[in-house]
Design an enzyme around this catalytic site. Sequence first.
Site, PDB file in Angstrom:
ATOM      1  N   HIS A   1      27.132  -9.963   7.147  1.00 59.08           N
ATOM      2  CA  HIS A   1      27.360  -9.273   5.879  1.00 59.08           C
ATOM      3  C   HIS A   1      28.797  -9.550   5.435  1.00 59.08           C
ATOM      4  O   HIS A   1      29.639  -9.949   6.221  1.00 59.08           O
ATOM      5  CB  HIS A   1      27.154  -7.770   6.048  1.00 59.08           C
ATOM      6  CG  HIS A   1      25.744  -7.389   6.327  1.00 59.08           C
ATOM      7  ND1 HIS A   1      25.244  -6.120   6.092  1.00 59.08           N
ATOM      8  CD2 HIS A   1      24.693  -8.093   6.812  1.00 59.08           C
ATOM      9  CE1 HIS A   1      23.970  -6.070   6.427  1.00 59.08           C
ATOM     10  NE2 HIS A   1      23.620  -7.258   6.881  1.00 59.08           N
TER      11      HIS A   1
ATOM     12  N   ASN B   1      24.817 -12.125   3.481  1.00 59.09           N
ATOM     13  CA  ASN B   1      24.662 -11.171   2.382  1.00 59.09           C
ATOM     14  C   ASN B   1      25.792 -11.354   1.375  1.00 59.09           C
ATOM     15  O   ASN B   1      26.964 -11.433   1.763  1.00 59.09           O
ATOM     16  CB  ASN B   1      24.700  -9.739   2.913  1.00 59.09           C
ATOM     17  CG  ASN B   1      23.415  -9.328   3.584  1.00 59.09           C
ATOM     18  OD1 ASN B   1      22.638 -10.167   4.022  1.00 59.09           O
ATOM     19  ND2 ASN B   1      23.182  -8.026   3.681  1.00 59.09           N
TER      20      ASN B   1
ATOM     21  N   ASP C   1      17.943  -3.460   1.942  1.00 58.05           N
ATOM     22  CA  ASP C   1      19.234  -3.637   2.607  1.00 58.05           C
ATOM     23  C   ASP C   1      19.845  -2.295   2.998  1.00 58.05           C
ATOM     24  O   ASP C   1      19.720  -1.299   2.272  1.00 58.05           O
ATOM     25  CB  ASP C   1      20.166  -4.391   1.644  1.00 58.05           C
ATOM     26  CG  ASP C   1      21.480  -4.791   2.254  1.00 58.05           C
ATOM     27  OD1 ASP C   1      21.524  -5.044   3.469  1.00 58.05           O
ATOM     28  OD2 ASP C   1      22.484  -4.863   1.514  1.00 58.05           O
TER      29      ASP C   1
ATOM     30  N   HIS D   1      32.910  -5.631   4.017  1.00 62.34           N
ATOM     31  CA  HIS D   1      32.235  -5.475   2.731  1.00 62.34           C
ATOM     32  C   HIS D   1      33.278  -5.471   1.618  1.00 62.34           C
ATOM     33  O   HIS D   1      34.393  -4.993   1.802  1.00 62.34           O
ATOM     34  CB  HIS D   1      31.468  -4.149   2.688  1.00 62.34           C
ATOM     35  CG  HIS D   1      30.180  -4.170   3.448  1.00 62.34           C
ATOM     36  ND1 HIS D   1      29.763  -3.130   4.245  1.00 62.34           N
ATOM     37  CD2 HIS D   1      29.218  -5.117   3.541  1.00 62.34           C
ATOM     38  CE1 HIS D   1      28.588  -3.435   4.786  1.00 62.34           C
ATOM     39  NE2 HIS D   1      28.249  -4.633   4.368  1.00 62.34           N
ATOM     40  N   GLY D   2      32.875  -5.995   0.469  1.00 57.75           N
ATOM     41  CA  GLY D   2      33.794  -5.999  -0.661  1.00 57.75           C
ATOM     42  C   GLY D   2      34.781  -7.143  -0.582  1.00 57.75           C
ATOM     43  O   GLY D   2      34.497  -8.204  -0.031  1.00 57.75           O
TER      44      GLY D   2
ATOM     45  N   ALA E   1      29.870 -11.780   2.955  1.00 56.92           N
ATOM     46  CA  ALA E   1      30.150 -13.208   2.782  1.00 56.92           C
ATOM     47  C   ALA E   1      30.985 -13.483   1.537  1.00 56.92           C
ATOM     48  O   ALA E   1      31.506 -14.596   1.385  1.00 56.92           O
ATOM     49  CB  ALA E   1      28.850 -14.004   2.724  1.00 56.92           C
TER      50      ALA E   1
END
Length: 295
Positions: free
Chosen positions: A206, A228, A80, A178-179, A208
Amino acid sequence: MLSSTRELLETARRNSYAIGAFNVYNLEGVKAVVNAAETSRSPAMLQLHPSALKYGKLPLISLCFEAAKSSSVPISIHLDHSTSAADIRLALDAGVRSIMADGSPMSYLENLQFTREMTVLSHQFKAVVEAEIGRISGTEDGLTIAEKEAKMTDPIQALEFVQQTKVDSLAVTIGNVHGEYKSLPRLDFDRLEKIRNLIDIPLVLHGASGLPAEMIHRSIQLGVCKFNVNTEVRQAYMQALKSEICGDSPKDLLEIAGEAIEAMQGVIIDKLDLFGSIGKAHLHQTPYADMLATI
């Protein structure tokens, strides 16, 4: 059984569900993913973030391979978010046949060149390549991207990028992060639909962790066939360790590890259910060795 990422994504795409790709860092994480997949009769992916690769190196890759091979359901292994040609080559030499060549931190032209070079290299190993257009904000594995640096995927640019790089799947940025989401997520589904109409390869989302069910389902309808997941699984692991270690009745090391696996496994099963892949393992019956011939 060890499976091909291409086969997992294409089958999911044809049958209108998505594959859950979960970042793993140690034995407990690998067991949690495989246990959850087997319990749910679902395909899944074991993902190695560059930080995990740096930490675990070849033993972690070997662990993933052994777990996938011995699993009763289809499992693929994926590198990844790699921005390093050296790491990509290391993973390919170790047998990994699913690579994310992540040039998103670079300028568009640099991303194009890097991705094209890594795709040529990976295809020589019969590996599939995921790339990313745009840049996702948020924090993952210590890497923080400010919101002002985020850039959504341009559909026309994405088409040009795919045509020139020959990548096998594309991670898109449509408001996902992200996060943790600090406010209610707002995804640009019109943008996603335009991308889907232009590009005929599997799409990836990405970030999720924390997306509401209706947004997950709408994304799948518009062609996303891989999500992801990292943050929520990591949080479950850390919270389980904290609760068990700091509890009134200290437990043995293996008991604590078992509690951590169960905590992660619960989160993963919920995600597999959300992605619609539970009970779909039987759709993925092609042995990995046979799939290599078609990649």
